[in-house]
Design a protein around this motif. Structure first.
Motif, short mmCIF file in Angstrom:
data_model
loop_
_atom_site.label_atom_id
_atom_site.label_comp_id
_atom_site.label_asym_id
_atom_site.label_seq_id
_atom_site.Cartn_x
_atom_site.Cartn_y
_atom_site.Cartn_z
N LEU A 161 0.83 -1.19 0.00
CA LEU A 161 0.00 0.00 0.00
C LEU A 161 0.88 1.25 0.00
CD1 LEU A 161 -2.78 -1.00 2.55
CD2 LEU A 161 -2.96 -0.89 0.06
N PRO A 162 0.50 2.29 -0.74
CA PRO A 162 1.30 3.52 -0.77
C PRO A 162 1.29 4.23 0.58
CG PRO A 162 -0.77 3.81 -1.96
CD PRO A 162 -0.67 2.35 -1.62
N ASP A 163 2.47 4.59 1.04
CA ASP A 163 2.60 5.27 2.34
C ASP A 163 2.65 6.78 2.10
OD1 ASP A 163 2.91 5.84 4.97
OD2 ASP A 163 4.95 5.07 5.16
N ILE A 166 -3.30 10.53 -0.51
CA ILE A 166 -3.73 10.57 -1.91
C ILE A 166 -4.95 11.46 -2.10
CG2 ILE A 166 -2.76 8.29 -2.42
CD1 ILE A 166 -5.53 7.10 -2.08
N ASP A 167 -5.25 12.28 -1.09
CA ASP A 167 -6.38 13.19 -1.20
C ASP A 167 -5.86 14.62 -1.03
OD1 ASP A 167 -5.89 12.53 1.61
OD2 ASP A 167 -7.52 13.92 2.01
N PRO A 168 -6.63 15.61 -1.44
CA PRO A 168 -6.14 17.00 -1.36
C PRO A 168 -5.95 17.51 0.05
CG PRO A 168 -8.00 16.79 -2.89
CD PRO A 168 -7.91 15.51 -2.14
N TRP A 169 -6.57 16.89 1.06
CA TRP A 169 -6.54 17.42 2.43
C TRP A 169 -5.51 16.72 3.31
CZ3 TRP A 169 -11.06 15.47 0.13
CH2 TRP A 169 -11.85 16.45 -0.49
N GLY A 170 -4.85 15.70 2.79
CA GLY A 170 -3.82 15.01 3.56
C GLY A 170 -4.36 14.09 4.64
N GLY A 171 -5.53 13.51 4.39
CA GLY A 171 -6.12 12.63 5.40
C GLY A 171 -6.16 11.17 5.01
N LEU A 172 -6.11 10.87 3.70
CA LEU A 172 -6.29 9.50 3.22
C LEU A 172 -4.93 8.91 2.86
CD1 LEU A 172 -8.26 7.25 2.54
CD2 LEU A 172 -8.49 8.23 0.25
N ASN A 173 -4.35 8.20 3.81
CA ASN A 173 -3.09 7.49 3.62
C ASN A 173 -3.38 6.00 3.70
OD1 ASN A 173 -0.59 6.11 4.12
ND2 ASN A 173 0.34 8.05 4.69
N ALA A 317 -11.36 5.28 6.72
CA ALA A 317 -10.88 6.12 5.62
C ALA A 317 -11.79 7.33 5.42
CB ALA A 317 -10.80 5.29 4.34
N ILE A 318 -13.10 7.11 5.48
CA ILE A 318 -14.05 8.21 5.28
C ILE A 318 -13.92 9.25 6.39
CG2 ILE A 318 -16.50 8.81 5.22
CD1 ILE A 318 -17.00 6.08 3.88
N VAL A 319 -13.89 8.78 7.64
CA VAL A 319 -13.80 9.71 8.77
C VAL A 319 -12.46 10.42 8.78
CG1 VAL A 319 -13.79 9.87 11.29
CG2 VAL A 319 -15.46 8.40 10.14
N THR A 321 -10.55 11.17 6.19
CA THR A 321 -10.56 12.18 5.14
C THR A 321 -11.42 13.37 5.53
OG1 THR A 321 -10.27 10.41 3.51
CG2 THR A 321 -10.96 12.56 2.69
N ALA A 322 -12.61 13.07 6.10
CA ALA A 322 -13.50 14.16 6.51
C ALA A 322 -12.88 15.00 7.62
CB ALA A 322 -14.84 13.58 6.97
N SER A 323 -12.21 14.34 8.57
CA SER A 323 -11.58 15.08 9.66
C SER A 323 -10.49 16.00 9.15
CB SER A 323 -11.00 14.10 10.68
OG SER A 323 -12.01 13.28 11.24
N ALA A 324 -9.65 15.48 8.24
CA ALA A 324 -8.58 16.31 7.69
C ALA A 324 -9.14 17.47 6.88
CB ALA A 324 -7.66 15.45 6.82
N ALA A 325 -10.19 17.20 6.11
CA ALA A 325 -10.78 18.27 5.30
C ALA A 325 -11.41 19.35 6.16
CB ALA A 325 -11.82 17.67 4.36
N ILE A 326 -12.13 18.94 7.19
CA ILE A 326 -12.79 19.91 8.06
C ILE A 326 -11.77 20.70 8.86
CG2 ILE A 326 -14.29 20.13 10.09
CD1 ILE A 326 -15.92 17.82 8.96
#
Length: 427
Positions: A161-163, A166-173, A317-319, A321-326
């Motif tokens: 898995l890539p370390d 991969i999202d604009p907010w830096g939450g989905l690793n 993953a969803i939470v 990403t959402a946490s980083a975005a918010i």
């Protein structure tokens, strides 16, 4: 002193340690009826060390290789004769002898610390025959499959898995998310295994404590159903067990925080310990009226079931990403709100998602607030389950205990802002 002498002594000691276990196990056998005992294993380790020293002296690995093959052939021949005489087809003695020889060689020409540790571990494994065989007899296909799933998750899936985010907010690793999923499942599996080992034989309290490592909500539900089915004045003991299950859930979050982000524990440690102490005290008071109590087998799922495991990773993953975005687009209050909402459904997801944001423009104190709110939200979810599943005499004491724990924990967080545990980062 020549450094070779203590290393040869270590090689001899490794053999004597293993030989002590082998000799003790066969202590009732007649003299000279066994191929190898304490002296033979001791000499085997020393022989491995001597041949390794000779190979190093003459710069020829063939000396050690030939010695190892010759030693193995002689030991196997004698063991074969012994096995034919005793009608015993165990190969453990031969493998142990080969391992002692190799560890003796390692002690002389390699890492002597690793050799000493290997010798101790080898002796411990040999001495644990009854325990290991007993566990093997208890092992079911579910546990075996779980071990295989864990091996695949850690040794095959995790490295590929890539370390990186991969999202604009830096939450989905993907690497981090899968690592935390494996870690959470492994911690839960300890409770699952404890429930399988102790089970109904150890009573209500142990069943609740071990089951709560997997899911305190599932334990609360099972206790509520049991309390409703039994009824009577003794219903309070089920509430006491539920208090201890809640305590385990709180302490479990502390352990996860310690592993993932110890600095956050500097802020959450005191409130968590205070709340856990209140829950333990309430549970003790509720249980003190009834000694023992019937056992409970909560319907806890195997933490390595593929379906729930993938669902956990997806939700995480969803939470995350959402946490980083918010946190990046709004402010820290958004992170706290997301943590509180997600904690109602799964406290592990909420806590892990918050801990990942430490060092990403989110201060540790804000993450600590999010973690504590996730615990509070999860407690509300447990109380709702208790009210639906159990009678009033079951959930009323649980509500009082949870409210007291929350109040004391909040007081510890507010009134002692400058107290930090030893894990607090310097400066």
């Amino acid at each position: 002193m020549d450094p070779l002498i203590p290393r040869l002594g270590l090689a001899l000691a490794i053999g004597l340690l293993v030989g002590l276990e082998r000799g003790w196990r066969e202590r009732d056998a007649p003299d000279r009826s066994r191929t190898a005992g304490i002296r033979t294993y001791g000499i085997s380790g020393l022989t491995g060390g001597i041949l390794a020293a000779l190979a190093q002296q003459f710069a020829s690995g063939l000396i050690l290789a030939a010695g190892f093959l010759g030693y193995g052939a002689v030991l196997a021949w004698f063991k074969a004769r012994e096995a034919a005489h005793d009608e015993d087809y165990s190969v453990t003695g031969v493998v142990a002898g080969l391992a002692v020889f190799a560890l003796g060689a390692l002690a002389v020409v390699g890492d002597y610390v690793a050799a000493a540790a290997g010798g101790a571990f080898l002796a411990a494994v040999l001495a644990s025959r009854e325990v290991l065989h007993g566990l093997l007899r208890r092992l079911t296909w579910i546990e075996l499959r779980s071990a295989l799933v864990l091996a695949v998750m850690t040794a095959i899936v995790l490295p590929i898995l890539p370390d990186r985010t991969i999202d604009p907010w830096g939450g989905l690793n993907p690497h981090e998310i899968w690592f935390f999923t494996v870690l959470t499942a492994a911690i839960s599996f300890l409770g699952y295994a404890a429930t399988r080992i102790f089970g109904a034989a150890r009573g209500l309290l142990v069943s609740a404590l071990t089951g709560a490592i997997v899911s305190s909500t599932a334990v609360t539900l099972a206790l509520g159903r049991a309390a409703k089915a039994e009824g009577g004045a003794e219903t309070g003991r089920f509430a006491g067990a539920a208090c201890f299950a809640a305590m385990v859930s709180v302490l479990r979050v502390a352990v996860v925080t310690l592993i993932i982000e110890p600095g956050v524990l500097a802020y959450t440690g005191l409130p968590i310990l205070a709340a856990a102490a209140v829950l333990a005290g309430a549970g003790t008071l509720l249980l003190i009226r009834a000694a023992g109590g019937s056992a409970l087998e909560p319907a806890t799922r195997n933490p390595f079931d593929v379906g729930p495991l993938l669902l956990f990773a997806l939700l995480f993953a969803i939470v995350s990403t959402a946490s980083a975005a918010i946190a990046g687009l709004i402010d820290d209050r958004g992170l706290v709100a997301v943590s509180a909402i997600s904690g109602t459904f799964d406290v592990d997801v909420a806590v892990l998602s918050s801990l990942r944001l430490v060092g990403q423009a989110v201060p540790a104190e804000t993450v600590a607030v999010a973690v504590l709110l996730a615990l509070a939200a999860n407690a509300l979810g447990r109380l709702f389950v208790a009210a639906v599943a159990g009678p009033v005499r079951y959930w009323t004491p649980l509500v009082v205990a949870s409210a007291a724990a929350a109040a004391v924990g909040y007081g510890a967080f507010v009134l002692a802002p400058h107290l930090r545990l030893v894990l607090a980062p310097a400066g």
